[in-house]
Design a protein around this motif. Sequence first.
Motif, PDB file in Angstrom:
ATOM      1  N   ASP A 208     -79.860  36.828  -0.743  1.00  0.00           N
ATOM      2  CA  ASP A 208     -79.740  35.699  -1.665  1.00  0.00           C
ATOM      3  C   ASP A 208     -80.910  34.735  -1.490  1.00  0.00           C
ATOM      4  O   ASP A 208     -81.077  33.811  -2.266  1.00  0.00           O
ATOM      5  CB  ASP A 208     -78.416  34.957  -1.477  1.00  0.00           C
ATOM      6  CG  ASP A 208     -78.133  34.595  -0.029  1.00  0.00           C
ATOM      7  OD1 ASP A 208     -79.025  34.034   0.638  1.00  0.00           O
ATOM      8  OD2 ASP A 208     -77.020  34.885   0.446  1.00  0.00           O
ATOM      9  N   HIS A 209     -81.733  34.973  -0.464  1.00  0.00           N
ATOM     10  CA  HIS A 209     -82.876  34.106  -0.196  1.00  0.00           C
ATOM     11  C   HIS A 209     -84.009  34.961   0.361  1.00  0.00           C
ATOM     12  O   HIS A 209     -83.755  35.991   0.986  1.00  0.00           O
ATOM     13  CB  HIS A 209     -82.497  33.006   0.807  1.00  0.00           C
ATOM     14  CG  HIS A 209     -83.266  31.740   0.632  1.00  0.00           C
ATOM     15  ND1 HIS A 209     -82.914  30.766  -0.278  1.00  0.00           N
ATOM     16  CD2 HIS A 209     -84.408  31.284   1.225  1.00  0.00           C
ATOM     17  CE1 HIS A 209     -83.781  29.769  -0.217  1.00  0.00           C
ATOM     18  NE2 HIS A 209     -84.703  30.069   0.686  1.00  0.00           N
ATOM     19  N   SER A 223     -85.257  31.111  -3.273  1.00  0.00           N
ATOM     20  CA  SER A 223     -84.124  31.952  -3.634  1.00  0.00           C
ATOM     21  C   SER A 223     -84.632  33.274  -4.204  1.00  0.00           C
ATOM     22  O   SER A 223     -85.782  33.376  -4.657  1.00  0.00           O
ATOM     23  CB  SER A 223     -83.245  31.252  -4.672  1.00  0.00           C
ATOM     24  OG  SER A 223     -83.934  31.166  -5.916  1.00  0.00           O
ATOM     25  N   ASP A 225     -83.688  34.549  -6.979  1.00  0.00           N
ATOM     26  CA  ASP A 225     -83.941  34.322  -8.404  1.00  0.00           C
ATOM     27  C   ASP A 225     -85.339  33.758  -8.639  1.00  0.00           C
ATOM     28  O   ASP A 225     -86.062  34.197  -9.545  1.00  0.00           O
ATOM     29  CB  ASP A 225     -82.891  33.382  -8.995  1.00  0.00           C
ATOM     30  CG  ASP A 225     -81.522  34.039  -9.132  1.00  0.00           C
ATOM     31  OD1 ASP A 225     -81.470  35.287  -9.086  1.00  0.00           O
ATOM     32  OD2 ASP A 225     -80.530  33.311  -9.272  1.00  0.00           O
ATOM     33  N   GLU A 226     -85.729  32.778  -7.819  1.00  0.00           N
ATOM     34  CA  GLU A 226     -87.061  32.189  -7.963  1.00  0.00           C
ATOM     35  C   GLU A 226     -88.143  33.211  -7.623  1.00  0.00           C
ATOM     36  O   GLU A 226     -89.186  33.275  -8.275  1.00  0.00           O
ATOM     37  CB  GLU A 226     -87.196  30.961  -7.063  1.00  0.00           C
ATOM     38  CG  GLU A 226     -88.579  30.328  -7.050  1.00  0.00           C
ATOM     39  CD  GLU A 226     -89.013  29.782  -8.406  1.00  0.00           C
ATOM     40  OE1 GLU A 226     -90.227  29.604  -8.602  1.00  0.00           O
ATOM     41  OE2 GLU A 226     -88.136  29.521  -9.258  1.00  0.00           O
TER      42      GLU A 226
END
Length: 240
Positions: A208-209, A223, A225-226
């Motif tokens: 997740d990171h 993250s 996502d980033e």
Amino acid sequence: MPPAPPSTPILATRGLVSGYDGSRVLHGVDIAIPEGGVLALLGRNGVGKSTLINTIMGLVRPMAGSVTVAGQEVAGARPDRIAKLGVGLVPQGRRVYGPLTVAEHLDISDRSGRQGAWTRERVIDLLPRLGERMRNRGDQLSGGEQQMLAIARALLTNPTILLLDEPSDGLAPAIVQQVGEVVREVCAAGMTVLVVEQNLRLALSVADHVVVMQKGAVHWDVSVDEFRRNRTRAEELLGI
């Protein structure tokens, strides 16, 4: 109402400096993983990822800085003390003892003294191939079976934090997929995990990171996502 104070990370390093024979490999590394978090540690070969794992585990003595497990300082502590605090290691290269059978490897881990949800039955349910190979020696196992055994050993110590150092290293693509499924199941069960992995697809499927290292230091802490959104920087740092 003021915001709630941040919780203490289950695993953290602060200003960590480490290396070998007086030569520095890590230059002030800061990471923090909350309980139940899964952090993927990425970077090109030689940037210090395995040195960080081994320093956290007490296999390499830090030159400066802090390592905390659930808020307790362990920098420079012996590996057995760190293990008793709930840190489990799946080392790079698997480190399976050739003369010992699968059952004997699991017996040793069973004697760690830490009780928890990861019983032998649950581990074999997760890794059924090991149940078929109990009487086989470590040097009679395939690379994939050895990796499964390395994961089983760590889980049987009932860690609160699992360190995975290159779990797909040297394995055929079909076996990498199996290992990935096992790692995802462990993460889904709520284990706090720090995973070093060159297989980007595997790493991003469980984490997740993301922390990306260069030259012994953290250069990007984001993250998942980033990380996915900023492909240009990922390519720049990882050469992908």
